[in-house]
Design an enzyme around this catalytic site. Structure first.
Site, PDB file in Angstrom:
ATOM      1  N   HIS A  22       6.268   5.941  10.853  1.00 12.35           N
ATOM      2  CA  HIS A  22       5.614   5.805   9.544  1.00 12.35           C
ATOM      3  C   HIS A  22       4.727   7.042   9.422  1.00 12.35           C
ATOM      4  O   HIS A  22       3.501   6.947   9.473  1.00 12.35           O
ATOM      5  CB  HIS A  22       4.809   4.505   9.527  1.00 12.35           C
ATOM      6  CG  HIS A  22       4.278   4.127   8.177  1.00 12.35           C
ATOM      7  ND1 HIS A  22       4.606   4.811   7.020  1.00 12.35           N
ATOM      8  CD2 HIS A  22       3.437   3.146   7.791  1.00 12.35           C
ATOM      9  CE1 HIS A  22       3.981   4.250   6.005  1.00 12.35           C
ATOM     10  NE2 HIS A  22       3.268   3.242   6.446  1.00 12.35           N
TER      11      HIS A  22
ATOM     12  N   ARG B 214      11.584   3.524   2.313  1.00 13.00           N
ATOM     13  CA  ARG B 214      11.266   2.595   3.399  1.00 13.00           C
ATOM     14  C   ARG B 214      12.495   1.729   3.599  1.00 13.00           C
ATOM     15  O   ARG B 214      13.189   1.374   2.638  1.00 13.00           O
ATOM     16  CB  ARG B 214      10.066   1.718   3.052  1.00 13.00           C
ATOM     17  CG  ARG B 214       9.912   0.592   4.075  1.00 13.00           C
ATOM     18  CD  ARG B 214       8.631  -0.144   3.958  1.00 13.00           C
ATOM     19  NE  ARG B 214       7.538   0.676   4.457  1.00 13.00           N
ATOM     20  CZ  ARG B 214       6.336   0.183   4.728  1.00 13.00           C
ATOM     21  NH1 ARG B 214       6.084  -1.087   4.565  1.00 13.00           N
ATOM     22  NH2 ARG B 214       5.376   0.976   5.172  1.00 13.00           N
TER      23      ARG B 214
ATOM     24  N   ARG C 154       0.811  -1.218   0.000  1.00 10.32           N
ATOM     25  CA  ARG C 154       0.000   0.000   0.000  1.00 10.32           C
ATOM     26  C   ARG C 154       0.845   1.268   0.000  1.00 10.32           C
ATOM     27  O   ARG C 154       0.584   2.200  -0.758  1.00 10.32           O
ATOM     28  CB  ARG C 154      -0.921   0.028   1.224  1.00 10.32           C
ATOM     29  CG  ARG C 154      -2.283  -0.578   0.980  1.00 10.32           C
ATOM     30  CD  ARG C 154      -3.017  -0.633   2.298  1.00 10.32           C
ATOM     31  NE  ARG C 154      -2.160  -1.252   3.308  1.00 10.32           N
ATOM     32  CZ  ARG C 154      -1.972  -2.543   3.405  1.00 10.32           C
ATOM     33  NH1 ARG C 154      -2.598  -3.362   2.610  1.00 10.32           N
ATOM     34  NH2 ARG C 154      -1.159  -3.040   4.309  1.00 10.32           N
ATOM     35  N   THR C 155       1.847   1.320   0.840  1.00  8.17           N
ATOM     36  CA  THR C 155       2.606   2.558   0.969  1.00  8.17           C
ATOM     37  C   THR C 155       3.280   2.913  -0.364  1.00  8.17           C
ATOM     38  O   THR C 155       3.186   4.033  -0.846  1.00  8.17           O
ATOM     39  CB  THR C 155       3.660   2.449   2.093  1.00  8.17           C
ATOM     40  OG1 THR C 155       2.989   2.070   3.281  1.00  8.17           O
ATOM     41  CG2 THR C 155       4.385   3.756   2.311  1.00  8.17           C
TER      42      THR C 155
ATOM     43  N   LYS D  17      25.362  -5.240  -2.201  1.00  8.80           N
ATOM     44  CA  LYS D  17      26.815  -5.386  -2.382  1.00  8.80           C
ATOM     45  C   LYS D  17      27.588  -4.798  -1.217  1.00  8.80           C
ATOM     46  O   LYS D  17      28.811  -4.746  -1.232  1.00  8.80           O
ATOM     47  CB  LYS D  17      27.247  -4.679  -3.679  1.00  8.80           C
ATOM     48  CG  LYS D  17      26.631  -5.263  -4.924  1.00  8.80           C
ATOM     49  CD  LYS D  17      27.034  -4.436  -6.142  1.00  8.80           C
ATOM     50  CE  LYS D  17      26.217  -4.838  -7.362  1.00  8.80           C
ATOM     51  NZ  LYS D  17      26.216  -3.813  -8.390  1.00  8.80           N
TER      52      LYS D  17
END
Lengths: 306, 152
Positions: free
Chosen positions: A133, A105, A55-56, A84
């Protein structure tokens, strides 16, 4: 004069003043009523999801494109130079030299704050581990204002996992700026953390810890449900608490007419599907509001005036 | 007093006195005093009229800054920090709890980004009731100072 969020990093709800929260909520309302397709024209937003999200990420990307902006980025950190061994500091230095803002995120707490120290453009936190959030809180505030007509002096019950639920912590902090009263309904093992209760005590905010969901339903304007995760309990314990934090349609008979049920989603079985058809259900509209709240935030961060 | 006979007088440097017994070694370690390469004299469990027992640290040729002295206040608020020049006390630091503390302690949250990136740890310090709380600038978690001080 530029709006107060212009070119600002959006990392954590406690960074916001009451006026800034109101500005985002008002702007989201305007954009929902009168959609705009020009506010991000010529702007490129980096969408950096070092951890997967549905959703985000999709609502951010929808927000950017609906406003006429372009997106670059990745949906999973596994395919990036982070794999890496590149530091986040280096990755962000580079990505911020390509884009006008970075939405990110990351699975580690503090990642967005750290990124903001190395980025040459605004960083918008789309979730950093179990910490913050902020755009979820902004869409929650927008939804509450939309359904109640105000953010002032509301009564809210939070139900379910109040210990690990970051949305619950941030929303409590935000609403405490508007004189809210709280009811906390949770199993003992998932109670609201002490530090949040201490913050409320310091601010003189009223809160009550209650055992029964039925008791609070007639008293509240917003019922904010969250998911109690089975894996946090052993099987016997879970069976004991399972039924206590489930909302069914018949429990809503005593609710005020203005009362709305919210949930950050995904829901599993804590709201039975018969609730969906009641006039109190608002969680799907809440998820839709994520696009408007994120549109508002991106517009404010990337334009001097909106 | 007994310790003046057991711990040699300092010509130049810093004396950290009235450290609660048991904390001297911790302070040496946390402030990396041994890494200065200077001569250091440490007295542990010395008798003290006011404290019963105390630790003391003397570091030659190193002058602790006001900021470093305040960082000491986190776990030895009653310690005294005296700067010595030519066997004379030339400055006494009055210890005050710092508002922020940078680079001394690691964040106790193992999932905090500060552990894996090129940054120094950073905490906001808040006195709360009888406890001192420290909030990590990055992960925003709040810890009691005793939890932060033991992690390294």
């Amino acid at each position: 004069m530029a709006n107060p969020l212009y070119r600002k990093h959006i990392i954590s709800i406690p960074d916001f003043s009451r006026e800034e929260l109101e500005l985002v909520v008002e702007t989201a309302g305007k954009l929902k009523r009168t959609p705009r397709n020009d506010l991000l024209q010529g702007k490129l937003v980096g969408s950096c999801f070092f951890e997967p999200s549905t959703r985000t990420r999709l609502s951010f990307e929808t927000a950017v494109q609906r406003l006429g902006g372009d997106i670059i980025g990745f949906a999973d950190g596994g395919n990036t130079s982070a794999k890496k061994g590149e530091t986040l500091a280096d990755s962000i230095k580079i990505i911020s030299s390509y884009a006008d803002a970075v939405v990110m995120r990351h699975p580690k707490e503090g990642a967005a704050r750290l990124a903001s120290e190395f980025s040459s453009v605004p960083v918008i936190n789309g979730g950093d581990g179990s910490n913050q959030h902020p755009t979820q809180t902004l869409l929650d505030l927008f939804t509450i204002r939309e359904t109640q007509g105000t953010l002032e002096n509301l009564t809210i019950a939070f139900v379910g996992d109040l210990k690990y639920g970051r949305t619950v912590h941030s929303l409590t902090q935000a609403l405490s700026l508007f004189g809210a009263r709280f009811y906390f309904v949770a199993p003992e093992q998932l109670a609201m953390p002490d530090y949040i209760c201490e913050e409320l005590d310091e601010k003189g905010i009223e809160y009550t810890i209650v055992d029964s969901l039925d008791d609070v339903i007639p008293l509240i304007d917003i019922l904010y449900m969250t998911r109690v995760q089975r894996e946090r309990f052993d099987e016997t314990e879970f069976k004991k608490i399972q039924g206590q934090f489930v909302l069914r349609a018949d429990m809503l008979k005593s609710a005020r007419t203005n009362m709305k049920v919210m949930h950050p989603l995904p829901r599993v079985d804590e709201i039975t599907v018969d609730v969906d058809a009641t006039p109190h259900a608002y969680y799907f509209e809440q998820a839709k509001n994520g696009v408007y709240a994120r549109q508002a935030l991106l517009s404010l961060v990337l334009n001097e005036t909106v | 007093m007994q310790y003046t006979r057991t711990v040699e007088a300092l010509k130049q440097g810093t004396v950290i006195d009235h450290i609660p017994a048991g904390h001297g070694v911790n302070i040496l370690r946390l402030f990396k005093l041994a890494e200065t390469g200077e001569r250091i004299t440490v007295g542990l469990n010395l008798s003290s009229r006011h404290m019963g027992a105390k630790d003391i640290i003397k570091v030659e040729n190193v002058a602790l800054t006001e900021e470093q002295a305040n960082e000491l206040a986190l776990f030895a608020p009653k310690a005294t920090v005296n700067l010595i020049d030519n066997f004379e006390v030339v400055k006494k630091h009055k210890l005050e709890l710092p508002e922020t503390i940078e680079g001394i302690f690691a964040c106790p949250n193992s999932n905090c980004i500060s552990h894996t990136e090129p940054v120094k740890s950073f905490f906001y310090v808040k006195a709360q009731n009888k406890d001192t709380k420290m909030q990590c600038k990055y992960c925003e978690k709040v810890f009691s100072k005793d939890i932060v001080a033991v992690v390294r």
